[in-house]
Design an enzyme around this catalytic site. Structure first.
Site, PDB file in Angstrom:
ATOM      1  CB  CYS A  26      26.937 -34.492   6.841  1.00  0.00           C
ATOM      2  SG  CYS A  26      25.432 -35.090   7.586  1.00  0.00           S
ATOM      3  N   GLY A  49      25.257 -30.170   2.286  1.00  0.00           N
ATOM      4  CA  GLY A  49      24.125 -30.128   3.213  1.00  0.00           C
ATOM      5  C   GLY A  49      23.694 -28.706   3.472  1.00  0.00           C
ATOM      6  CG  ASN A  93      29.614 -37.479   5.047  1.00  0.00           C
ATOM      7  OD1 ASN A  93      30.477 -37.568   4.195  1.00  0.00           O
ATOM      8  ND2 ASN A  93      28.323 -37.591   4.759  1.00  0.00           N
ATOM      9  N   GLY A  94      27.626 -39.779   6.835  1.00  0.00           N
ATOM     10  CA  GLY A  94      27.378 -41.175   6.477  1.00  0.00           C
ATOM     11  C   GLY A  94      26.075 -41.680   7.053  1.00  0.00           C
ATOM     12  CE1 TYR A 146      23.492 -33.406  -8.126  1.00  0.00           C
ATOM     13  CE2 TYR A 146      23.486 -34.529  -6.021  1.00  0.00           C
ATOM     14  CZ  TYR A 146      23.011 -33.524  -6.835  1.00  0.00           C
ATOM     15  OH  TYR A 146      22.086 -32.645  -6.375  1.00  0.00           O
TER      16      TYR A 146
END
Length: 474
Positions: A11, A39, A117-118, A262
């Site tokens: 996210c 996302g 996020n996670g 990335y």
């Protein structure tokens, strides 16, 4: 890269508070556009007016991309000077509107808006504990578990930020959080620092975001990163205040190294380290450690391009553009049927015959997960006339799954599991194959503490006994 063989991040989060009372939804929209790469399954914005009725939150969220779900009319209706936004990718399982964020909770102390996020590794136990005390869940994401614990702890806390701190003692895993309360914007990062979070300022507005590129997009000035374990509180009365009681020694930090390899945009900086420079350095290391005679160096768009430039700079072999990428293909195009001749890789990428024909090509990519994409790209280059194809990978081989927010699958699905590098080379059909050495990762992350669990099996914390990522996904 093909959708089922590309690495996925969970996210992106973005929050803003305008102390002058201006509407923030438009800026959050542009911030989310800048974070769209993190996302593409769903997105949302929730805002509140700090001068209006306490607890009134306006929100809009849906499946799909940011520019598909928001238009000027929708943004105009989202009136508020404080807000939070989210873009989501789920690791597995249901991808539904109910699981889209931000989550908005109404409870006895008012409202909470939360973007996460996670990935939590103890979500199932916490969910069961909450369920036994009467909690009713609307989603299958562990972000809702976090929201419930913050709301519960708020009943016994003097402030929202204290409640966030108490919740942090319960939750385990990777998380960067933005929490919107009626009068405060709060950012929190897990003690290991798995996922990034930074602070920015534009005029009299403060911003929290997953990446610095989102600050640049709205013209905000970067102030600093939120430290691993830190809770920052943004309020009109006190500006930015900090609680570092959850911080742990730097040598225990475990940033996800794939943010540098990335996930993040190359124009972002993470904890003071340039993502672009990290990728150039990874390419240079590949050229030093795994040289090969060739005519050109090419990158697999987009994340392989910087590493390819690094390889070319170090080796002196010319860098070339060998692939044209269809910019209008998202992550969710209609896949051709199995018997159809169209390749989902070729729908996105097409080789330039004029560049590779008769050449010995070094092809750089960021990773090989299952190997299905790599073998097709190698084949495409050969069909375009490449005399030799030497593959270099700007990460080590994946040998273990990830439990902290990266969609690295179970070991049995990884091409490197139970195979030598020579065996992998034969599967993908390259003339030679080499990966980045594990010992090089520390340098490309600016000598900061990193997590190498997916390469070594040594995780910064005990992983869950059961792989629950498909049941409690982001």
């Amino acid at each position: 890269m093909q959708k089922n063989d590309a690495l996925k991040e969970e996210c992106g989060v973005f929050g803003m508070y305008d102390f002058d009372g201006g509407n923030v939804a438009g800026s959050i929209y542009y911030g989310l556009l800048a974070l769209q790469h993190r996302g593409q399954e769903s997105c949302g914005i929730a805002v509140s007016d700090t001068q209006g009725p306490k607890g009134k939150v306006l929100s809009h969220k849906n499946m799909g991309l940011v520019n598909e779900n928001f238009n000027p009319e929708i943004i105009e209706k989202l009136k508020g000077d404080i807000g939070v936004g989210h873009v989501r990718y789920s690791t597995a399982g249901s991808s539904t509107r109910e699981n889209a964020q931000p989550l908005v909770l109404n409870y006895v102390k008012g409202t909470l808006g939360l973007a996460h996020n996670g990935n939590l590794i103890n979500a199932p136990e916490l969910r069961e504990e909450l369920s036994l005390t009467g909690a009713i869940f609307q989603t299958t994401i562990d972000s809702e578990v976090i929201a419930y614990y913050i709301a519960r702890e708020r009943l016994h806390s003097a402030s929202v930020e204290e409640a966030v701190g108490r919740a942090m003692k319960k939750i385990k895993g990777a998380y960067s959080l933005i929490v919107m309360s009626p009068r405060k914007l709060i950012g929190a990062r897990d003690p290991f620092g798995f996922r990034p979070l930074c602070i920015g300022k534009r005029d009299n507005s403060y911003v929290l975001a997953s990446e610095t590129c989102a600050l640049d997009t709205i013209g905000a000035e970067f102030i600093r990163d939120v430290e691993p374990g830190e809770i920052v509180t943004i309020s009109k009365e006190n500006g930015i205040t900090s609680d570092k009681s959850h911080c742990i020694p730097k040598e225990k930090h475990a940033r996800c190294v794939f943010e540098y390899i990335y996930f993040s945009r190359p124009d972002s900086r993470m904890d003071g380290v340039s993502v672009y420079e990290s990728r150039i350095m990874a390419g240079r290391f590949l050229a030093m450690d795994s040289p090969v005679d060739a005519d050109i160096v090419v990158g697999v768009p987009e994340s392989g391009n910087c590493a390819a430039m690094g390889y070319a700079l170090e080796s002196g072999i010319p860098y070339a553009t060998a692939f044209v990428k269809n910019a209008y293909i998202g992550r969710t195009f209609i896949k051709p049927k199995q018997k159809s001749r169209e390749s989902s890789v070729q729908v996105k990428l097409n080789p330039l015959r004029e560049v590779v024909n008769g050449k010995r090509v070094i092809m750089i990519d960021d990773s090989i997960v299952r190997g299905t994409t790599s073998d097709r790209i190698v084949r495409m280059l050969r069909e375009a006339g490449a005399k030799e194809v030497h593959m270099r990978v700007s990460s080590p081989p994946f040998l273990w799954p990830c439990y902290f927010g990266t969609d690295v699958p179970a070991r049995e699905q990884l091409i490197a599991y139970n195979r030598t590098i020579e065996e992998i080379r034969q599967v993908i059909g390259a003339d030679s194959l080499a990966y980045l050495k594990v010992e090089r990762l520390f340098a490309i992350a600016g000598e900061l503490g990193i997590c190498k669990g997916c390469f070594t099996g040594n995780y910064p914390m005990e992983p869950p006994k059961d792989d629950i990522r498909g049941d409690f996904e982001k």
